[in-house]
Design an enzyme around this catalytic site. Structure first.
Site, PDB file in Angstrom:
ATOM      1  N   GLU A 295      59.180  80.156  26.726  1.00 55.12           N
ATOM      2  CA  GLU A 295      59.816  79.364  25.659  1.00 55.12           C
ATOM      3  C   GLU A 295      61.317  79.216  25.894  1.00 55.12           C
ATOM      4  O   GLU A 295      61.975  80.127  26.393  1.00 55.12           O
ATOM      5  CB  GLU A 295      59.589  80.058  24.314  1.00 55.12           C
ATOM      6  N   LYS A 360      57.621  72.018  18.521  1.00 53.06           N
ATOM      7  CA  LYS A 360      57.165  73.094  17.648  1.00 53.06           C
ATOM      8  C   LYS A 360      57.154  72.644  16.189  1.00 53.06           C
ATOM      9  O   LYS A 360      58.147  72.131  15.682  1.00 53.06           O
ATOM     10  CB  LYS A 360      58.065  74.322  17.825  1.00 53.06           C
ATOM     11  N   CYS A 413      55.876  80.556  20.457  1.00 54.07           N
ATOM     12  CA  CYS A 413      56.300  81.801  19.809  1.00 54.07           C
ATOM     13  C   CYS A 413      55.329  82.206  18.714  1.00 54.07           C
ATOM     14  O   CYS A 413      54.144  82.348  18.934  1.00 54.07           O
ATOM     15  CB  CYS A 413      57.732  81.649  19.290  1.00 54.07           C
TER      16      CYS A 413
END
Length: 537
Positions: A295, A360, A413
């Site tokens: 990430e 995201k 995440c």
């Protein structure tokens, strides 16, 4: 005195406790319960701590309003004891830029647990409302805590970290039940099973058989273990043909990872490490067709740095693609100032072209954005990533097309801790790719807990999960939760593996939380019926 006699004496002492002594008992029981989570996985401790919970709620009956306020207070102390040691690692993130954030560390380490403990207090209060004097009060506790844990996972975007159901995710055979009823069903079973020894203090008068509850719980636990063991034995790991993965784990420290002046250093490390030979017969990145980086891999906007894109193109041989995290700038008119960004995943081809992008959706409060962002920035607050205005959430979740492999569901995440974020309706992918950066949390229990939760998503959905983490723990996990490859925490290296095949959609993948809801509703109806029947008699 016999074992049963000692147990009854202990139970009576807890029931009759009050004031600071009662708070201390709840606090210690909560703290010990945290040992049931990764990396300790000492779930048998819950056979000691959850009966204490039952006895604390038994003792709350001495208060007004049927003891609901006293039960809630005990629940609050239990929750605080559970969340502080379980989430202490959050404090590490505030030391990455200590001059800016260190003063906030106590507020995070104590403040978030203090907030989360409100849900545990609610669970105790709800249980007390359904309470009875027989063994079925264990079911009332399971109802109360399951509902409060579900709310904790959804209210204000949710934070279902270390949900009680994860206690049954190790050993792996027990975790297979998640393929049927998911995390919330496991939570209900966990509370009911581990609280069952509490009824041994009830005595055997008037036809009561207090041993029935713990025996039933142990039989249920045994049945779960047998189901899981058979499921694992019948389905060895199988592989997608002609897919070779390489996960690059750079183990970069945060002060380097977010420093633009370290651009050349970061790129050199990524490129050198990605092309490292992993064995005597290895030819580096030329041996694989999917290279995966973690990430937010770069301290810059990747696609706006032509030299970085050219270096990636030079690294990748024809037929190999890169899946990487990166901060992505929004589309703006030429010359416009960039004040906000996306946390994204790119799929990049061997010629440097971008094949696919995912932004995201589920952002981290205080990490990637601030609640009431404009107001909090005006009074001087800034989120840990220091992106002015906060990150921009993506629009929708979708599977990504990956050359040479099945379509992949991207999760960035902590999106992997939300069961609902993995459900994509009819757009079923062939695998899950989870890019994360747990470097914020140092060498602590946090990354182990994060891995444990991501692993359960694979079991729930029947999908393999490939995880690339900056500092670890990177892993390739098959659809039954077996680790087929893994790199430890705080290790620099590459991880080569095939891609496990997915299996047919599990019951949970097809039905979502419906089986858990049916269990919950049936248990609720039963408990209410029992209460009404007792009143009538």
């Amino acid at each position: 005195m016999t074992l049963t006699g000692n147990l009854r004496a202990a139970g009576l002492a807890i029931i009759l406790s009050w004031g600071w002594k009662r708070a201390a008992i709840a606090l210690v029981a909560g703290a010990l319960s945290a040992l049931a989570m990764a990396p300790f996985n000492a779930w048998p401790v819950l056979f000691l701590t959850f009966p204490v919970v039952v006895w604390l709620i038994d003792g709350a009956g001495a208060g007004g309003l049927r003891g609901v306020p006293a039960a809630a207070l005990a629940g609050y102390w239990f929750g605080l004891g559970y969340f502080v040691p379980g989430l202490y690692w959050l404090g590490y993130a505030f030391l990455v830029d200590a001059s800016t954030f260190a003063w906030l560390m106590p507020f995070a380490v104590l403040g978030l647990p203090a907030y989360l403990a409100l849900f545990t207090a609610l669970g105790f209060a709800l249980a007390r409302l359904l309470w009875s004097r027989d063994a079925f009060r264990v079911i009332a506790l399971a109802l109360g805590l399951t509902l409060s844990e579900w709310l904790r996972g959804h209210v204000l975007t949710g934070f279902p970290w270390n949900t009680l159901g994860y206690a049954l995710s190790e050993p792996l055979a027990l975790a297979q039940t998640a393929s049927l009823i998911g995390l919330w069903g496991l939570t209900f079973l966990s509370v009911a099973i581990f609280a069952s020894p509490a009824v041994l203090v009830d005595g055997s008068s008037r036809g009561r058989k207090p041993w029935m509850a713990p025996v039933t719980a142990l039989l249920l636990l045994l049945a779960m273990g047998i189901f899981g063991a058979v499921r694992l034995a019948l389905r060895p790991t199988s592989w997608v043909a002609n897919v070779k993965l390489r996960i690059m784990q750079p183990n970069l420290q945060q002060d380097v990872k977010f420093n633009y002046s370290a651009k050349a250093e970061v790129m050199k490390k990524y490129l050198t490490l990605s092309d490292r030979a992993s064995g005597p017969q290895s030819s580096g990145v030329r041996d694989v067709n999917i290279l995966i980086w973690p990430e937010s891999a770069f301290p810059f906007f990747l696609t706006r740095e032509a030299d970085a894109m050219a270096q990636i193109a030079d690294l990748l041989p024809e037929g190999t693609v890169l899946i990487t995290g990166s901060v992505r700038a929004p589309d703006l008119p030429p010359g416009a100032k960039i004040t906000r960004a996306y946390n994204s995943i790119y799929v990049i081809d061997h010629d440097g072209s971008v094949l696919s992008v995912y932004d995201k959706l589920h952002l981290v409060p205080f990490g990637e954005y601030l609640p009431f962002q404009d107001w909090m920035e005006k009074v001087g607050f800034v989120q840990l990533t220091k992106v002015q205005g906060g990150f921009i959430p993506g629009v929708r979740r979708r599977a990504m097309d990956i050359p040479h492999a099945p379509r992949a569901l991207p999760l960035i995440c902590y999106e992997a801790i939300f069961p609902g974020d993995v459900a994509v309706g009819g757009d079923r992918p062939g695998w899950i790719v989870n890019l994360t950066n747990d470097g914020w949390f140092g060498i602590s229990t946090g990354p182990y807990q994060h891995l444990q939760q991501a692993r359960l998503r694979a079991i729930e959905q029947g999908l393999p999960l490939v995880r690339a983490a900056n500092t670890g723990i990177s892993a390739v996990i098959d659809p039954f939760g077996r680790f087929v490859a893994r790199l430890g925490l705080g290790v620099e290296g590459v991880l080569d593996s095939g891609l496990p095949s997915s299996i047919a959609p599990t019951i949970y993948a097809r039905s979502g939380d419906m089986p858990a809801a049916i269990i919950f509703i049936a248990a609720f109806i039963f408990v209410v019926w029992r209460r009404l029947a007792k009143r009538a008699s």
